[in-house]
Scaffold this motif. Structure first.
Motif, PDB file in Angstrom:
ATOM      1  N   ALA A  47       0.879  -1.021   0.099  1.00 58.67           N
ATOM      2  CA  ALA A  47      -0.118  -0.006   0.175  1.00 58.67           C
ATOM      3  C   ALA A  47       0.908   1.230   0.025  1.00 58.67           C
ATOM      4  CB  ALA A  47      -1.080  -0.015   1.015  1.00 58.67           C
ATOM      5  N   ALA A  48       2.054   1.253   0.642  1.00 58.26           N
ATOM      6  CA  ALA A  48       2.848   2.400   0.614  1.00 58.26           C
ATOM      7  C   ALA A  48       3.632   2.543  -0.448  1.00 58.26           C
ATOM      8  CB  ALA A  48       3.851   1.980   2.020  1.00 58.26           C
ATOM      9  N   GLY A  49       3.758   1.384  -1.294  1.00 56.39           N
ATOM     10  CA  GLY A  49       4.493   1.426  -2.302  1.00 56.39           C
ATOM     11  C   GLY A  49       3.616   1.825  -3.565  1.00 56.39           C
ATOM     12  N   LEU A  50       2.188   1.657  -3.469  1.00 56.10           N
ATOM     13  CA  LEU A  50       1.366   2.365  -4.285  1.00 56.10           C
ATOM     14  C   LEU A  50       1.181   3.745  -4.204  1.00 56.10           C
ATOM     15  CD1 LEU A  50      -1.103   2.114  -6.339  1.00 56.10           C
ATOM     16  CD2 LEU A  50      -2.391   1.817  -4.352  1.00 56.10           C
ATOM     17  N   ALA A  51       1.313   4.268  -2.797  1.00 57.88           N
ATOM     18  CA  ALA A  51       1.181   5.793  -2.661  1.00 57.88           C
ATOM     19  C   ALA A  51       2.686   6.379  -3.370  1.00 57.88           C
ATOM     20  CB  ALA A  51       1.346   6.073  -1.333  1.00 57.88           C
ATOM     21  N   THR A  52       3.713   5.665  -3.198  1.00 53.00           N
ATOM     22  CA  THR A  52       5.136   6.136  -3.639  1.00 53.00           C
ATOM     23  C   THR A  52       4.973   6.269  -5.183  1.00 53.00           C
ATOM     24  OG1 THR A  52       6.111   5.135  -1.643  1.00 53.00           O
ATOM     25  CG2 THR A  52       7.459   5.795  -3.683  1.00 53.00           C
ATOM     26  N   LEU A  53       4.518   5.256  -5.596  1.00 53.13           N
ATOM     27  CA  LEU A  53       4.532   4.959  -7.083  1.00 53.13           C
ATOM     28  C   LEU A  53       3.580   6.192  -7.957  1.00 53.13           C
ATOM     29  CD1 LEU A  53       5.277   3.717  -9.905  1.00 53.13           C
ATOM     30  CD2 LEU A  53       3.625   2.109  -9.586  1.00 53.13           C
ATOM     31  N   ARG A  54       2.450   6.304  -7.168  1.00 50.76           N
ATOM     32  CA  ARG A  54       1.485   7.409  -7.822  1.00 50.76           C
ATOM     33  C   ARG A  54       2.153   8.989  -7.615  1.00 50.76           C
ATOM     34  NH1 ARG A  54      -3.942   4.804  -5.715  1.00 50.76           N
ATOM     35  NH2 ARG A  54      -4.577   3.669  -7.668  1.00 50.76           N
ATOM     36  N   SER A  55       2.875   9.218  -6.442  1.00 50.89           N
ATOM     37  CA  SER A  55       3.575  10.395  -6.375  1.00 50.89           C
ATOM     38  C   SER A  55       4.558  10.569  -7.313  1.00 50.89           C
ATOM     39  CB  SER A  55       3.946  10.463  -4.935  1.00 50.89           C
ATOM     40  OG  SER A  55       4.918  11.451  -4.702  1.00 50.89           O
ATOM     41  N   ARG A  56       5.114   9.481  -7.621  1.00 51.46           N
ATOM     42  CA  ARG A  56       6.397   9.699  -8.606  1.00 51.46           C
ATOM     43  C   ARG A  56       5.936   9.881 -10.021  1.00 51.46           C
ATOM     44  NH1 ARG A  56      10.926   4.998  -6.823  1.00 51.46           N
ATOM     45  NH2 ARG A  56      11.187   6.022  -4.800  1.00 51.46           N
ATOM     46  N   LEU A  57       4.651   9.263 -10.367  1.00 50.38           N
ATOM     47  CA  LEU A  57       3.960   9.323 -11.473  1.00 50.38           C
ATOM     48  C   LEU A  57       3.498  10.746 -11.839  1.00 50.38           C
ATOM     49  CD1 LEU A  57       2.128   6.032 -12.034  1.00 50.38           C
ATOM     50  CD2 LEU A  57       4.163   6.901 -13.473  1.00 50.38           C
ATOM     51  N   MET A  58       2.943  11.327 -10.804  1.00 51.78           N
ATOM     52  CA  MET A  58       2.657  12.680 -10.953  1.00 51.78           C
ATOM     53  C   MET A  58       3.463  13.703 -11.099  1.00 51.78           C
ATOM     54  SD  MET A  58      -0.740  12.882  -8.003  1.00 51.78           S
ATOM     55  CE  MET A  58      -0.688  14.764  -8.296  1.00 51.78           C
ATOM     56  N   ASP A  59       4.767  13.615 -10.401  1.00 52.43           N
ATOM     57  CA  ASP A  59       5.916  14.331 -10.503  1.00 52.43           C
ATOM     58  C   ASP A  59       6.237  14.254 -12.052  1.00 52.43           C
ATOM     59  OD1 ASP A  59       7.268  13.606  -7.213  1.00 52.43           O
ATOM     60  OD2 ASP A  59       5.697  15.118  -7.864  1.00 52.43           O
ATOM     61  N   ALA A  60       6.351  13.157 -12.375  1.00 50.59           N
ATOM     62  CA  ALA A  60       7.026  12.949 -13.882  1.00 50.59           C
ATOM     63  C   ALA A  60       6.329  13.378 -14.807  1.00 50.59           C
ATOM     64  CB  ALA A  60       7.154  11.311 -14.143  1.00 50.59           C
ATOM     65  N   GLN A  61       4.847  13.320 -14.830  1.00 47.31           N
ATOM     66  CA  GLN A  61       3.655  14.056 -15.244  1.00 47.31           C
ATOM     67  C   GLN A  61       3.969  15.591 -15.533  1.00 47.31           C
ATOM     68  OE1 GLN A  61       0.041  12.520 -14.350  1.00 47.31           O
ATOM     69  NE2 GLN A  61       0.496  10.551 -15.407  1.00 47.31           N
ATOM     70  N   GLY A  62       4.054  15.932 -14.255  1.00 48.74           N
ATOM     71  CA  GLY A  62       4.513  17.518 -14.215  1.00 48.74           C
ATOM     72  C   GLY A  62       5.692  17.941 -14.863  1.00 48.74           C
ATOM     73  N   ASP A  63       6.697  17.059 -14.640  1.00 51.65           N
ATOM     74  CA  ASP A  63       7.964  17.403 -15.392  1.00 51.65           C
ATOM     75  C   ASP A  63       7.672  17.416 -16.909  1.00 51.65           C
ATOM     76  OD1 ASP A  63      10.201  15.637 -12.914  1.00 51.65           O
ATOM     77  OD2 ASP A  63       9.268  17.617 -12.970  1.00 51.65           O
ATOM     78  N   GLN A  64       7.058  16.734 -17.128  1.00 52.26           N
ATOM     79  CA  GLN A  64       6.746  16.409 -18.922  1.00 52.26           C
ATOM     80  C   GLN A  64       6.086  17.554 -19.526  1.00 52.26           C
ATOM     81  OE1 GLN A  64       4.868  12.722 -20.138  1.00 52.26           O
ATOM     82  NE2 GLN A  64       5.521  12.966 -22.109  1.00 52.26           N
ATOM     83  N   ALA A  65       5.081  18.051 -18.405  1.00 51.76           N
ATOM     84  CA  ALA A  65       4.175  18.995 -18.904  1.00 51.76           C
ATOM     85  C   ALA A  65       5.008  20.240 -18.866  1.00 51.76           C
ATOM     86  CB  ALA A  65       2.818  19.548 -18.048  1.00 51.76           C
ATOM     87  N   ASP A  66       5.864  20.486 -17.994  1.00 53.26           N
ATOM     88  CA  ASP A  66       6.692  21.758 -17.966  1.00 53.26           C
ATOM     89  C   ASP A  66       7.792  21.898 -19.126  1.00 53.26           C
ATOM     90  OD1 ASP A  66       7.257  21.715 -14.280  1.00 53.26           O
ATOM     91  OD2 ASP A  66       5.757  22.470 -15.571  1.00 53.26           O
ATOM     92  N   ALA A  67       8.231  20.554 -19.498  1.00 55.36           N
ATOM     93  CA  ALA A  67       8.949  20.554 -20.678  1.00 55.36           C
ATOM     94  C   ALA A  67       8.458  21.021 -21.870  1.00 55.36           C
ATOM     95  CB  ALA A  67       9.745  19.092 -20.699  1.00 55.36           C
ATOM     96  N   GLU A  68       6.950  20.696 -22.051  1.00 53.41           N
ATOM     97  CA  GLU A  68       6.313  20.782 -23.199  1.00 53.41           C
ATOM     98  C   GLU A  68       6.108  22.348 -23.221  1.00 53.41           C
ATOM     99  OE1 GLU A  68       3.128  17.968 -22.975  1.00 53.41           O
ATOM    100  OE2 GLU A  68       4.379  16.268 -23.890  1.00 53.41           O
TER     101      GLU A  68
END
Lengths: 352, 143
Positions: free
Chosen positions: B122-143
């Motif tokens: 469950a903690a891993g799921l929370a970690t992964l979702r957080s990292r995915l959101m950060d990655a999506q944010g970084d991608q949006a910034d890059a575009e």
């Protein structure tokens, strides 16, 4: 201030993973001779427990007991005890000092009254209150006052358990053990000069897992660690049984690891876990390093004669009415060796 | 002959031959049988037994090495190996200095320490979702 986090949450916050904790529980279960299958259940129970508040008082002591507990040279499982508990007060390792430290003690006592575990090392002098004081209060008064609100007391080391070196003849300060002063609380004695760290950790772990103290012997020592004598578990026992004794510390027998009975080993009358749990992460213990046991976990061991005189036969016959045949043969061998050794030592003294 | 007249012969312990390994192996076989019949898992604490080096050698010889070998890094290394006998695992816990602190033979489908605990997942799921959101944010910034 007691932590509101569970033990598992506290450990996770400190970067101790669940697997590391399971490994810790497996080692503790092994040390306490519990079935290995209990380790996962132990980990689950302890992870959900709230960390108990612990007050650690030091009196007439050399700090060896605390060193045994904290001076592990790596982040060992034994030092995890400080992750299992909320240590509210400890002279040597706490951050505050002076009045701030004393305020933290009184605050811890009030906030956790009836629930805290009190750990004590060192004997308590009754000869004169001035022999030992902290902030103007005598050791005896601190002991009495702090014990009132404790759920249980762990007397760590031979000084706190039985009086130790301060109590040795002529006992100039009137030193007494914890049990002499506190009569109305459960006390666990964890003797040894110093005690083995994992014994203390295991007692705390047992308390957290099962909600009670482990089974104790007639001297209030945990049976899991003090149920056998050093002699019963010594790896040199086969040499004792064969009558092979080192006569000096550097003779051929000593070099071959023969029994140290004739050189004064007190293993036959000493209850402790040194021969199995060992020291320094299981590296060795005194006998394995070539020196006989000095009986440091027994009451009044300082006053029982020389560390280098073999045990007299009378102590063997006090061990019980029925001796197994092998033990009787062993005792006879031991008695013969003791007589021979004493004659040899007397002759050496006379020749000088 | 009365009991008191039976002669006593002290046989010195020999470390050349296995002393307890044969009995231990039979015990492991019985545990494996219980695993097969009822999925009951059991463990043997090797450090609690008086085992000579020859005993360890015999255990390793008979049990052998299997397909699975894992090393876990948690407060020091832990080595988990399935032996050549499926269902019999050899688990060695070590501290940060690689000194053994506990050693078990576990008869099980998979040792507990290998598995992920449900709350860790469950903690891993929370970690992964957080990292995915950060990655999506970084991608949006890059575009």
């Amino acid at each position: 201030m007691p932590s509101e986090l569970t033990l598992g949450e506290s450990l996770a916050a400190r970067g101790v993973s669940r697997r590391a904790f399971l490994k810790f529980c497996a080692s503790i279960a092994s040390a306490m001779a519990l079935p290995p299958s209990v380790a996962p259940a132990m980990a689950e129970a302890m992870a959900k427990a709230k960390r108990p508040s612990v007050i650690y008082l030091s009196f007439q002591e050399c700090t060896g007991c605390l060193e045994s507990l904290t001076r592990a040279h790596q982040a060992s499982l034994e030092t995890l005890i400080f992750d299992l508990v909320s240590l509210e007060y400890q002279h040597t390792i706490m951050a505050p000092s002076g009045e701030a430290a004393e305020r933290s003690l009184h605050q811890a006592i009030e906030e956790n009254r009836g629930k805290y575990v009190l750990i004590v090392d060192g004997a308590i002098p009754l000869g004169d209150p001035g022999y030992g004081t902290v902030a103007g209060q005598s050791f005896a008064d601190i002991m009495t006052e702090t014990a009132k609100g404790a759920a249980a007391i762990l007397a760590v080391g031979t000084c706190a358990s039985f009086g130790g070196l301060p109590k040795a003849d002529p006992n100039p300060t009137g030193a007494v053990p914890v049990s002499h002063i506190v009569k109305d609380k459960p006390i666990v004695n964890i003797p040894g000069c110093p005690p083995i760290a994992v014994v203390m950790t295991s007692v705390v772990a047992h308390f957290l897992t099962f909600g009670k103290l482990p089974d104790l012997d007639h001297l209030n020592r945990p049976k899991a660690f003090f149920g056998d004598t050093i002699h019963d578990r010594c790896y040199r026992r086969p040499f004792y049984d064969q009558g092979k004794f080192a006569k000096t510390f550097d003779d051929a027998g000593a070099r071959q690891g023969w029994c140290l009975y004739e050189l004064g080993c007190k293993g036959p009358v000493t209850y402790n876990a040194c021969a199995t749990v060992k020291w320094n992460g299981g590296v060795s213990f005194p006998i394995e390093s070539g020196h006989g046991c000095i009986g440091c976990s027994e009451p009044d061991f300082w006053d029982r004669g020389s560390f280098y005189q073999p045990l007299p036969m009378s102590l063997w016959t006090n061990r019980g009415k029925t001796l197994a045949a092998a033990a009787a043969a062993g005792a006879a061998i031991g008695a013969g060796a003791a007589i021979a050794s004493r004659m040899r030592q007397r002759k050496l003294v006379e020749e000088k | 002959m009365p009991l008191s007249e039976i002669p006593i012969k002290v046989v010195p312990a020999s470390t050349d031959k296995p002393l307890n390994a044969p009995a231990l192996l039979n015990e492991i076989a019985a545990m494996l049988e219980r695993l097969v019949e009822s999925s009951a898992t059991e463990s043997i604490d090797l450090k609690s037994l008086p085992l000579a080096p020859a005993d360890y050698a015999r255990l390793e010889e008979i049990l052998g090495l299997g397909e699975v070998s894992a090393e876990i890094e948690a407060a020091g290394p832990t080595r988990v190996r399935e032996t050549a006998v499926h269902g019999v695992w050899w688990v060695t816990h070590m501290n940060a200095l690689r000194e053994p602190t506990a050693e078990f033979i576990e008869v099980t489908y998979a040792p507990e320490i290998l598995k992920t605990h449900p709350s860790d997942a469950a903690a891993g799921l929370a970690t992964l979702r957080s990292r995915l959101m950060d990655a999506q944010g970084d991608q949006a910034d890059a575009e």
